[in-house]
Design a protein around this motif. Structure first.
Motif, PDB file in Angstrom:
ATOM      1  N   LEU A   1      -4.971   0.042   0.086  1.00 31.45           N
ATOM      2  CA  LEU A   1      -3.779  -0.814   0.070  1.00 31.45           C
ATOM      3  C   LEU A   1      -4.105  -2.204   0.603  1.00 31.45           C
ATOM      4  O   LEU A   1      -3.688  -3.219   0.032  1.00 31.45           O
ATOM      5  CB  LEU A   1      -2.669  -0.182   0.912  1.00 31.45           C
ATOM      6  CG  LEU A   1      -1.959   1.029   0.302  1.00 31.45           C
ATOM      7  CD1 LEU A   1      -1.075   1.704   1.349  1.00 31.45           C
ATOM      8  CD2 LEU A   1      -1.119   0.619  -0.907  1.00 31.45           C
ATOM      9  N   ILE A   2      -4.860  -2.251   1.702  1.00 29.54           N
ATOM     10  CA  ILE A   2      -5.226  -3.540   2.300  1.00 29.54           C
ATOM     11  C   ILE A   2      -6.087  -4.355   1.338  1.00 29.54           C
ATOM     12  O   ILE A   2      -5.855  -5.550   1.126  1.00 29.54           O
ATOM     13  CB  ILE A   2      -5.978  -3.318   3.624  1.00 29.54           C
ATOM     14  CG1 ILE A   2      -5.048  -2.691   4.662  1.00 29.54           C
ATOM     15  CG2 ILE A   2      -6.536  -4.639   4.151  1.00 29.54           C
ATOM     16  CD1 ILE A   2      -5.758  -2.162   5.889  1.00 29.54           C
TER      17      ILE A   2
ATOM     18  N   PHE B   1       4.973  -8.334  -9.886  1.00 31.23           N
ATOM     19  CA  PHE B   1       6.022  -7.360  -9.585  1.00 31.23           C
ATOM     20  C   PHE B   1       5.604  -5.950  -9.966  1.00 31.23           C
ATOM     21  O   PHE B   1       5.751  -5.002  -9.182  1.00 31.23           O
ATOM     22  CB  PHE B   1       7.313  -7.749 -10.315  1.00 31.23           C
ATOM     23  CG  PHE B   1       8.426  -6.773 -10.131  1.00 31.23           C
ATOM     24  CD1 PHE B   1       9.081  -6.666  -8.912  1.00 31.23           C
ATOM     25  CD2 PHE B   1       8.818  -5.942 -11.173  1.00 31.23           C
ATOM     26  CE1 PHE B   1      10.112  -5.760  -8.730  1.00 31.23           C
ATOM     27  CE2 PHE B   1       9.852  -5.030 -11.003  1.00 31.23           C
ATOM     28  CZ  PHE B   1      10.491  -4.933  -9.781  1.00 31.23           C
ATOM     29  N   ILE B   2       5.058  -5.805 -11.161  1.00 33.86           N
ATOM     30  CA  ILE B   2       4.648  -4.474 -11.637  1.00 33.86           C
ATOM     31  C   ILE B   2       3.539  -3.901 -10.764  1.00 33.86           C
ATOM     32  O   ILE B   2       3.591  -2.739 -10.335  1.00 33.86           O
ATOM     33  CB  ILE B   2       4.191  -4.544 -13.106  1.00 33.86           C
ATOM     34  CG1 ILE B   2       5.370  -4.919 -14.011  1.00 33.86           C
ATOM     35  CG2 ILE B   2       3.587  -3.213 -13.551  1.00 33.86           C
ATOM     36  CD1 ILE B   2       4.979  -5.218 -15.440  1.00 33.86           C
ATOM     37  N   TYR B   3       2.511  -4.709 -10.500  1.00 37.53           N
ATOM     38  CA  TYR B   3       1.398  -4.243  -9.665  1.00 37.53           C
ATOM     39  C   TYR B   3       1.897  -3.832  -8.285  1.00 37.53           C
ATOM     40  O   TYR B   3       1.487  -2.790  -7.743  1.00 37.53           O
ATOM     41  CB  TYR B   3       0.340  -5.339  -9.512  1.00 37.53           C
ATOM     42  CG  TYR B   3      -0.322  -5.773 -10.787  1.00 37.53           C
ATOM     43  CD1 TYR B   3      -0.310  -4.964 -11.923  1.00 37.53           C
ATOM     44  CD2 TYR B   3      -0.966  -7.002 -10.880  1.00 37.53           C
ATOM     45  CE1 TYR B   3      -0.919  -5.364 -13.106  1.00 37.53           C
ATOM     46  CE2 TYR B   3      -1.585  -7.413 -12.057  1.00 37.53           C
ATOM     47  CZ  TYR B   3      -1.549  -6.591 -13.171  1.00 37.53           C
ATOM     48  OH  TYR B   3      -2.148  -6.996 -14.335  1.00 37.53           O
ATOM     49  N   SER B   4       2.762  -4.645  -7.706  1.00 41.12           N
ATOM     50  CA  SER B   4       3.246  -4.367  -6.347  1.00 41.12           C
ATOM     51  C   SER B   4       4.010  -3.049  -6.293  1.00 41.12           C
ATOM     52  O   SER B   4       3.772  -2.223  -5.408  1.00 41.12           O
ATOM     53  CB  SER B   4       4.147  -5.508  -5.865  1.00 41.12           C
ATOM     54  OG  SER B   4       3.446  -6.726  -5.830  1.00 41.12           O
ATOM     55  N   VAL B   5       4.916  -2.851  -7.239  1.00 40.10           N
ATOM     56  CA  VAL B   5       5.720  -1.629  -7.255  1.00 40.10           C
ATOM     57  C   VAL B   5       4.835  -0.397  -7.437  1.00 40.10           C
ATOM     58  O   VAL B   5       4.964   0.598  -6.707  1.00 40.10           O
ATOM     59  CB  VAL B   5       6.789  -1.694  -8.368  1.00 40.10           C
ATOM     60  CG1 VAL B   5       7.455  -0.331  -8.552  1.00 40.10           C
ATOM     61  CG2 VAL B   5       7.831  -2.748  -8.046  1.00 40.10           C
TER      62      VAL B   5
ATOM     63  N   GLU C   1       2.436   0.064  -4.249  1.00 38.85           N
ATOM     64  CA  GLU C   1       3.199   0.480  -3.068  1.00 38.85           C
ATOM     65  C   GLU C   1       3.759   1.881  -3.234  1.00 38.85           C
ATOM     66  O   GLU C   1       3.780   2.673  -2.268  1.00 38.85           O
ATOM     67  CB  GLU C   1       4.322  -0.519  -2.798  1.00 38.85           C
ATOM     68  CG  GLU C   1       3.824  -1.873  -2.287  1.00 38.85           C
ATOM     69  CD  GLU C   1       4.924  -2.897  -2.164  1.00 38.85           C
ATOM     70  OE1 GLU C   1       4.653  -3.997  -1.631  1.00 38.85           O
ATOM     71  OE2 GLU C   1       6.063  -2.623  -2.601  1.00 38.85           O
ATOM     72  N   LEU C   2       4.191   2.219  -4.437  1.00 40.06           N
ATOM     73  CA  LEU C   2       4.722   3.565  -4.699  1.00 40.06           C
ATOM     74  C   LEU C   2       3.620   4.616  -4.564  1.00 40.06           C
ATOM     75  O   LEU C   2       3.823   5.677  -3.953  1.00 40.06           O
ATOM     76  CB  LEU C   2       5.345   3.625  -6.096  1.00 40.06           C
ATOM     77  CG  LEU C   2       6.000   4.962  -6.489  1.00 40.06           C
ATOM     78  CD1 LEU C   2       7.135   5.291  -5.520  1.00 40.06           C
ATOM     79  CD2 LEU C   2       6.526   4.898  -7.921  1.00 40.06           C
ATOM     80  N   ALA C   3       2.440   4.310  -5.117  1.00 40.66           N
ATOM     81  CA  ALA C   3       1.313   5.246  -5.019  1.00 40.66           C
ATOM     82  C   ALA C   3       0.912   5.463  -3.561  1.00 40.66           C
ATOM     83  O   ALA C   3       0.670   6.596  -3.126  1.00 40.66           O
ATOM     84  CB  ALA C   3       0.128   4.718  -5.821  1.00 40.66           C
ATOM     85  N   GLY C   4       0.859   4.377  -2.791  1.00 43.14           N
ATOM     86  CA  GLY C   4       0.525   4.488  -1.375  1.00 43.14           C
ATOM     87  C   GLY C   4       1.565   5.289  -0.613  1.00 43.14           C
ATOM     88  O   GLY C   4       1.222   6.120   0.240  1.00 43.14           O
ATOM     89  N   ALA C   5       2.844   5.063  -0.929  1.00 45.23           N
ATOM     90  CA  ALA C   5       3.921   5.792  -0.255  1.00 45.23           C
ATOM     91  C   ALA C   5       3.839   7.283  -0.528  1.00 45.23           C
ATOM     92  O   ALA C   5       4.049   8.107   0.374  1.00 45.23           O
ATOM     93  CB  ALA C   5       5.276   5.237  -0.705  1.00 45.23           C
ATOM     94  N   VAL C   6       3.520   7.654  -1.760  1.00 42.18           N
ATOM     95  CA  VAL C   6       3.400   9.079  -2.124  1.00 42.18           C
ATOM     96  C   VAL C   6       2.259   9.743  -1.360  1.00 42.18           C
ATOM     97  O   VAL C   6       2.415  10.841  -0.797  1.00 42.18           O
ATOM     98  CB  VAL C   6       3.193   9.233  -3.643  1.00 42.18           C
ATOM     99  CG1 VAL C   6       2.819  10.670  -3.995  1.00 42.18           C
ATOM    100  CG2 VAL C   6       4.451   8.826  -4.400  1.00 42.18           C
ATOM    101  N   LEU C   7       1.108   9.086  -1.315  1.00 45.64           N
ATOM    102  CA  LEU C   7      -0.046   9.653  -0.613  1.00 45.64           C
ATOM    103  C   LEU C   7       0.221   9.783   0.886  1.00 45.64           C
ATOM    104  O   LEU C   7      -0.107  10.804   1.502  1.00 45.64           O
ATOM    105  CB  LEU C   7      -1.283   8.781  -0.853  1.00 45.64           C
ATOM    106  CG  LEU C   7      -1.841   8.796  -2.279  1.00 45.64           C
ATOM    107  CD1 LEU C   7      -2.954   7.766  -2.433  1.00 45.64           C
ATOM    108  CD2 LEU C   7      -2.367  10.183  -2.635  1.00 45.64           C
TER     109      LEU C   7
END
Length: 449
Positions: free
Chosen positions: A204-205, A135-139, A142-148
């Motif tokens: 991300l992939i 859960f922690i890794y995913s959040v 995904e958050l870092a990818g969304a920001v970039l």
């Protein structure tokens, strides 16, 4: 969670059967949500078979689509798809366990056994800690990818839309789903030469495809100063497959005016690496897959069949299975009794399991392909590509998905479902109760080769 098990009378079921049933239920619920008129921009219900196909593709984190996600579905429909992707990528048992944590419920032994099966672990030791890390890794990722993504797309579109696109594509790519919102089935072809989009998407992939156990090992490396055999094999095979894949795409497509020939040297390198990374079961693409040369398309089929790594958001026979097969071949050629990887001997059980998974997967893909050649009016390579993409939950397509017949769509749905759960898990779910054999047959000799 246990109340749900009792209500559905699943408490006496084996973990594989629970997983199969759970994924099937989520697909059915998702199909009904996508079927209602509110999910479509034209206000008309999508045909149920197309709604079922889309839901199966989202839950199985595949990305094959019969209608364009960005133009056909409303915000409601897109959010339903995104939720299904997240549920399918992390697994419904992982999400159920997270809710149990929030409600301060105790995780029973049976639930730990199901989690063990869902995460493809060899034991239940540390399985709850692993779920918390997942859960922690995913959040965080995904958050870092969304920001970039948001920062980059803010130059091309309104900020609110950039934020929405950033979140959607970050979740889609990390979960190796491949759904996109750019319309006209374009995926990321508009950004084939963009370093920020390419690097963010590929990271991300890869992070979603190497598996959460490997991520945990890497983050703990400073403290432990060691990597498990599993992590070493996954990282080495992932690196080799990406480098070899990029080299093959670069060489075969260098002079193809419909693909790499459109770009300069930098663009050729970016697109070669992206097309090598995406068969890790991601499904996004920066080149028109249908325009690739047949040699490249066939090589991508091989990469899709291998797929991602165990305990990840991807499918396929997995990198570790492929590594065991290669190591077994080399051991046989060299006349060695043991199969060794990184100075560690592999148990016979592991080798037989790898062989079983490969044979079952190969038979399944060949069988579905043979049936589709009779139901679909398409070229054989396109059908094989589509079937392998579905089984590997990749999502790459040569453009035939919207043209499939009803039977073809159902068969591809089946391929996605089996690919996401794994043929061995499905076989375990369907078999009767295991009975211990109290005898052994005499050994016989059989000429081979």
């Amino acid at each position: 969670m246990m109340n749900l098990f009792r209500m559905l009378k699943l408490t006496t079921w084996s973990p594989p059967r629970v997983l199969v049933t759970g994924f099937a239920l989520i697909i059915m619920i998702g199909s009904f949500l996508l079927y209602i008129p509110a999910a479509s921009t034209n206000g008309v219900s999508l045909s149920y078979i197309d709604a079922l196909f889309t839901a199966a593709s989202a839950v199985c984190v595949t990305g094959l689509v019969v209608v364009d996600t960005g133009t056909h579905f409303t915000i409601f429909g897109q959010i339903v798809i995104l939720t299904l992707i997240q549920l399918g990528g992390l697994g419904f048992m992982t999400m159920a366990t997270l809710f149990a944590f929030m409600l301060k419920k105790r995780i029973s032994l049976r639930e730990r056994l199901i989690l063990q099966e869902a995460m493809n672990q060899s034991s239940i030791e540390g399985i709850v800690r692993l779920i918390k890390k997942v859960f922690i890794y995913s959040v965080v990722i995904e958050l870092a990818g969304a920001v970039l993504f948001t920062i980059r797309w803010a130059f091309d579109m309104p900020f609110k839309q950039a934020v929405y696109f950033g979140i959607f594509h970050s979740i889609s790519l990390f979960n190796n789903a491949g759904f996109d919102l750019f319309g006209e089935f374009r995926s990321l072809t508009l950004y084939a030469e963009d370093p920020i989009i390419n690097i963010t998407a590929m990271l991300l992939i890869i992070l979603g495809g190497i598996g959460f156990v490997v991520l945990s090992d890497l983050l703990d490396y400073k403290k432990t100063r060691r990597l498990s055999l599993h992590s070493k094999v996954v990282l080495s095979m992932t690196g080799v497959l990406i480098m070899v894949g990029a080299f093959v795409v670069f060489i075969f497509e260098y002079t193809n005016e419909a693909t790499l020939g459109l770009y300069g040297l930098d663009g050729k390198v970016w697109t070669s690496f992206f097309q090598s990374v995406t068969p890790r079961t991601a499904g996004a693409n920066t080149l028109d897959i249908a325009s690739l040369r047949q040699a490249t398309q066939f090589f991508i089929i091989i990469l899709m069949f291998i797929g991602a790594s165990p305990g990840s958001t991807g499918s396929g026979i997995k990198t570790t299975t492929f590594a065991i097969l290669l190591a077994s071949v080399f051991a046989m050629i060299r006349g060695k009794d043991d199969v060794v990887l990184f100075r560690m001997r592999l148990a016979k059980e592991r080798i037989l399991k790898a062989l079983t998974i490969t044979i079952l997967s190969l038979v399944f893909v060949v069988s579905i392909t043979m049936v589709l050649t009779t139901t679909e009016d398409q070229q054989f390579l396109k059908i094989l590509f589509e079937t392998t993409s579905a089984f590997g939950t990749v999502g790459l397509s040569m453009g035939i998905t919207p043209e499939l017949t009803v039977v073809g769509k159902l068969l591809i749905c089946l391929a996605m479902f089996v690919g996401r759960l794994g043929p061995l898990t499905l076989a375990y779910a369907l078999k009767t109760k295991k009975e211990k054999t109290l005898y052994r047959h005499p050994e016989g000799n059989l000429i081979i080769g």
